[in-house]
Write an enzyme that holds these catalytic residues in place. Sequence first.
Site, PDB file in Angstrom:
ATOM      1  N   TYR A  86       0.825  -1.211   0.000  1.00 39.91           N
ATOM      2  CA  TYR A  86       0.000   0.000   0.000  1.00 39.91           C
ATOM      3  C   TYR A  86       0.858   1.260   0.000  1.00 39.91           C
ATOM      4  O   TYR A  86       1.783   1.408   0.796  1.00 39.91           O
ATOM      5  CB  TYR A  86      -0.918   0.033   1.226  1.00 39.91           C
ATOM      6  CG  TYR A  86      -1.680   1.342   1.375  1.00 39.91           C
ATOM      7  CD1 TYR A  86      -2.752   1.636   0.539  1.00 39.91           C
ATOM      8  CD2 TYR A  86      -1.305   2.296   2.320  1.00 39.91           C
ATOM      9  CE1 TYR A  86      -3.435   2.824   0.647  1.00 39.91           C
ATOM     10  CE2 TYR A  86      -1.982   3.501   2.443  1.00 39.91           C
ATOM     11  CZ  TYR A  86      -3.049   3.760   1.600  1.00 39.91           C
ATOM     12  OH  TYR A  86      -3.717   4.953   1.697  1.00 39.91           O
TER      13      TYR A  86
ATOM     14  N   GLY B  60      -6.132   5.161  -0.280  1.00 35.02           N
ATOM     15  CA  GLY B  60      -7.526   5.172   0.119  1.00 35.02           C
ATOM     16  C   GLY B  60      -8.314   4.103  -0.611  1.00 35.02           C
ATOM     17  O   GLY B  60      -7.934   2.928  -0.635  1.00 35.02           O
TER      18      GLY B  60
END
Length: 500
Positions: A53, A60
């Site tokens: 990530y 998001g």
Amino acid sequence: MNLVLNGQDLTIESIKILIAQDQNVEICEEALSRVKQSRKIVDDIIADQETIYGITTGFGLFSDVLIDQDKYEDLQLNLIRSHACGIGEPFNDDVALVMMILRLNTMLKGHSGVSTALVEQLVFFINQRIFPVIPAQGSLGASGDLAPLSHLALALVGEGEVIYKGVRQESSKVLQSLNRAPHTLQAKEGLALINGTQAMTSQGVINYIEAEQLAYDAEWIAALTHQALNGIVDAYDAHVHIVRNSKEQLSVANRMLDWLEGSSLTTRQGELRVQDAYSLRCIPQIHGASFQVLNYAKEKLECEMNAANDNPLIFDKGDETLVISGGNFHGQPVAFALDFLKIGVSELSNVSERRIERLVNPQLNGDLPAFLSPHPGLQSGAMIMQYAAASLVSENKTLAHPASVDSIPSSANQEDHVSMGTIASRHGYQIVENVRNVLAIECVIALQAVELKGVDKLSPKTKKKYEEYREFVPSITEDRQFHKDIKVVSDYLKQSAYKK
């Protein structure tokens, strides 16, 4: 002497000293080694094309979108540009400075994966006192203080605005004038700059520094009022406070007795009255409770100042490395502390305003003239100063409403609970300023009241305070623009929080 940062033992007191003495920062070698090791892990992730990530994916709701390897730097810069949605007036320079220091300090823990070049850029901005222009509104206080920290990041890469030598200007122009290149964000660095609680925590640190000084100033100001009203000292006797089991309450009582030692204006129970009103009698209990709040806030702020609140976090376990997506950027612990601080500081002005009323009300102030007017009727004296104090106290009751009880989901409900801690920090500073003005009003009125009672009868310690403040607050011999007196005292009280 410089402030040495290592990611582990930064204190509010060290921040206060840095601001007061205009210190620089430097990085310890061990911390720099941790930064290099965590950066190597990020470089290995990129080389191995792992799915992590914010390094190889979007952010998001876009966390499942893989990014082409040749777009990693674009990803980070796009993040900063798009998230720089701050609104309103900027945080003051001290808050911007502390924000950079705290963001740097968390990187030095070695869990953020940033380059040494980014660390060096932050050190340069801090030591040159280049203050990023950071709008104070627009953060939800979870997923980090995204908008405020994005404006900080923009300044580092030469795209934002800064205050340098008192002039607001483009960051790129200042960097050019100093022969310094803008930083080029590497993979993960944009995210590492904005995932954190540094906006709320930095404003919270400034709130604490100034609130703590106000709590101490409230004592000697109250001691002047106590003498003007011929207050009873028995209520401050240690026997009373020891049995309450509150060290803060006992400390306030002891300091009050110290301020009042040697006064000819104080009384004993039964001389003029059996007991005083709560605003005098309960100063140790009320102010002591505020010190309890201050202590709690300090503990939580200093914990956060030395925390890794990035996402994802990188861990070097020797035989393996871990990259974990978590939620240390969530500001709930800080939000609670800052909301609590608002309440504790507000009470200092609540009780101060009640003492002001006793000083000016002819039914409560003994033999003092109504509103301390030199010519009652013709001149209003301190009448409207009490009105102003009451207005500020009432405003504080609205501002003290806890921001942390609210949450509005964001990022298409991926970020479905937020702290609103940055709102708590901003409202907290408004409260601090209001409290300082209320105490300034009490100070102006108490100075006049003790003058009418007899300055020579004051305790030695409060007489010194009287003489110190009479240097710039003249006696009330006729009505004048009292807002000027309030401001000069308030400004002087604020300066005392940062005395070198």
